[in-house]
Design a protein around this motif. Structure first.
Motif, PDB file in Angstrom:
ATOM      1  N   LYS A 141       0.952   5.454   0.332  1.00  0.00           N
ATOM      2  CA  LYS A 141       0.169   6.589   0.829  1.00  0.00           C
ATOM      3  C   LYS A 141       0.599   7.876   0.131  1.00  0.00           C
ATOM      4  CE  LYS A 141       0.709   8.371   5.083  1.00  0.00           C
ATOM      5  NZ  LYS A 141       0.819   9.858   4.937  1.00  0.00           N
TER       6      LYS A 141
ATOM      7  N   ALA B  73      -2.561  -1.206  -3.242  1.00  0.00           N
ATOM      8  CA  ALA B  73      -3.596  -0.247  -2.864  1.00  0.00           C
ATOM      9  C   ALA B  73      -2.979   1.141  -2.719  1.00  0.00           C
ATOM     10  CB  ALA B  73      -4.260  -0.667  -1.549  1.00  0.00           C
TER      11      ALA B  73
ATOM     12  N   LEU C   4      -3.601   4.717  -0.534  1.00  0.00           N
ATOM     13  CA  LEU C   4      -4.260   5.387   0.570  1.00  0.00           C
ATOM     14  C   LEU C   4      -4.037   6.891   0.411  1.00  0.00           C
ATOM     15  CD1 LEU C   4      -5.592   5.635   3.381  1.00  0.00           C
ATOM     16  CD2 LEU C   4      -3.350   5.121   4.393  1.00  0.00           C
TER      17      LEU C   4
ATOM     18  N   HIS D 200     -13.170   6.804  -2.890  1.00  0.00           N
ATOM     19  CA  HIS D 200     -13.557   5.393  -2.913  1.00  0.00           C
ATOM     20  C   HIS D 200     -13.919   4.947  -4.333  1.00  0.00           C
ATOM     21  CE1 HIS D 200     -14.756   5.599   1.625  1.00  0.00           C
ATOM     22  NE2 HIS D 200     -13.460   5.478   1.445  1.00  0.00           N
TER      23      HIS D 200
ATOM     24  N   ASP E  59     -11.740   6.136   6.106  1.00  0.00           N
ATOM     25  CA  ASP E  59     -11.304   4.777   6.429  1.00  0.00           C
ATOM     26  C   ASP E  59     -10.292   4.777   7.564  1.00  0.00           C
ATOM     27  OD1 ASP E  59     -12.598   3.299   4.063  1.00  0.00           O
ATOM     28  OD2 ASP E  59     -11.424   4.855   3.047  1.00  0.00           O
ATOM     29  N   HIS E  60      -9.574   5.891   7.707  1.00  0.00           N
ATOM     30  CA  HIS E  60      -8.584   6.052   8.769  1.00  0.00           C
ATOM     31  C   HIS E  60      -8.681   7.479   9.296  1.00  0.00           C
ATOM     32  CE1 HIS E  60      -6.391   2.338   7.502  1.00  0.00           C
ATOM     33  NE2 HIS E  60      -6.778   2.739   6.303  1.00  0.00           N
TER      34      HIS E  60
ATOM     35  N   THR F 155       0.849  -1.188   0.000  1.00  0.00           N
ATOM     36  CA  THR F 155       0.000   0.000   0.000  1.00  0.00           C
ATOM     37  C   THR F 155       0.884   1.238   0.000  1.00  0.00           C
ATOM     38  OG1 THR F 155      -1.780  -1.126   1.195  1.00  0.00           O
ATOM     39  CG2 THR F 155      -1.787   1.284   1.237  1.00  0.00           C
TER      40      THR F 155
ATOM     41  N   THR G  31      -8.487   4.224  -0.718  1.00  0.00           N
ATOM     42  CA  THR G  31      -9.044   4.448   0.607  1.00  0.00           C
ATOM     43  C   THR G  31      -8.622   5.836   1.086  1.00  0.00           C
ATOM     44  OG1 THR G  31      -7.148   3.298   1.581  1.00  0.00           O
ATOM     45  CG2 THR G  31      -9.167   2.022   1.264  1.00  0.00           C
TER      46      THR G  31
END
Length: 335
Positions: A103, A158, A160, A205, A231-232, A101, A210
């Motif tokens: 970010k 993913a 983020l 989304h 989500d966070h 993932t 996320t």
């Protein structure tokens, strides 16, 4: 299903060498590296300037009072766009084989509206219609940005997206100063703030990413962020006052599957550097809200308390190392 404990940074780092910053991030944070931001490069690399580089069909320039909307892109806009493009080019060089993932960060709509001025000089936050227009422009820009990031990190599992909202609590309380500094802007109602932020998060989304929302103020609006779809939630644990209502909101967030990006490593080097066990104790203090170490380990990502732009380069490295080691210690505690 929640990830095991990981560590990451908030976004900013000291210095002007973007290549070195990327190497640092990928070396020390292999589980959740981030796209570094280097504000020391100057105009266009700052939080607001970087946000303006993401806008679609809205342009900005720097005036003596700060960033202000403009009729067309000028030197400042080109500089901000060039910094972002350079950062993505370096990311592409470093992330070709990355499979986890990744970010990336961007200023959120409320903090951008609180720092960006309308053409006549008042802050955009003073005009809710302008805020919605700004948010729509930022949403489209982020959609394009996320698509670009995916192309440059083709094997990443993913993405983020962290939305930085340092000004959101002030907007909700009505403490954001006017452009002149002599007054305060009217407070934004929570349903309005939630609606604007929620629409942007839904678009994130829809883009297959996320969303985290970062706010290092002591009164981070946990419930608003959860109900907006984050989500966070990212916050400075050292500034979060013990409050039964906020503890209840944090508990509800964890129960709802919301992850916590928990800032426990000092942003600036303290006189006495904390050990991993001291940092772990800060994390485990959240057992007061009724969760076991195992449950916290499933929900928590360890971070510095805020961005590291003001740190010395040696401490920035040490802070990321401490975050990673604390995440490992939390995993061991939960085993």
């Amino acid at each position: 299903m929640q990830q095991p404990p990981r560590a990451t940074g908030i976004g900013s780092l000291p210095g002007t060498d973007i290549g070195a910053a990327h190497r640092l991030v990928f070396d020390e944070l292999p589980d959740l590296p981030f796209l570094p931001e280097l504000p020391a490069r100057g105009v266009g690399a700052d939080l607001t300037g970087r946000g303006t580089a993401l806008l679609v069909e809205l342009y900005a320039e720097v005036q003596p009072s700060g960033w202000r909307l403009a009729d067309r892109p000028g030197r400042d806009a080109r500089r901000a766009a060039a910094f972002l493009r350079q950062d993505l080019d370096v990311l592409e060089e470093n992330a070709q084989d990355f499979t986890g993932t990744l970010k990336v960060q961007a200023v959120g709509p409320w903090s951008l509206a609180a720092t960006l001025e309308l053409r006549h000089g008042d802050r955009m936050l003073s005009d809710l219609g302008a805020v919605r227009e700004l948010s729509e422009s930022l949403t489209e820009g982020l959609r394009l940005h996320l698509a670009d990031v995916r192309k440059r990190a083709p094997r990443a599992e993913a993405i983020l997206l962290q939305l930085d909202e340092p000004a959101l609590p002030g907007a909700l309380r009505g403490t954001v100063p006017t452009a002149s500094g002599f007054g305060r802007l009217r407070a934004v109602e929570e349903p309005v703030a939630r609606d604007v932020l929620g629409k942007l998060i839904q678009a994130v989304h829809d883009a297959g990413a996320t969303a985290a929302v970062h706010c290092c103020a002591p009164d981070v609006p946990v419930e608003l962020l959860r109900t907006a779809g984050a989500d966070h939630i990212s916050f400075d644990a050292s500034r979060l006052e013990v409050d039964s209502r906020r503890d209840e909101q944090l508990g509800e967030a964890i129960e709802a599957g919301v992850g916590l990006l928990l800032g426990v490593v000092p942003t600036l080097e303290p006189p006495r550097v904390p050990g991993v066990n001291q940092l772990l104790d800060k994390v485990l203090s959240l057992t007061r809200i009724g969760f076991s170490p195992r449950q916290l380990a499933e929900a928590v990502t360890i971070t510095p308390t805020c961005g590291l732009a003001g740190a010395t380069p040696p401490w920035a490295r040490q802070a990321l190392i401490l975050a990673h080691r604390t995440a490992d210690a939390l995993a061991d505690k939960a085993a």
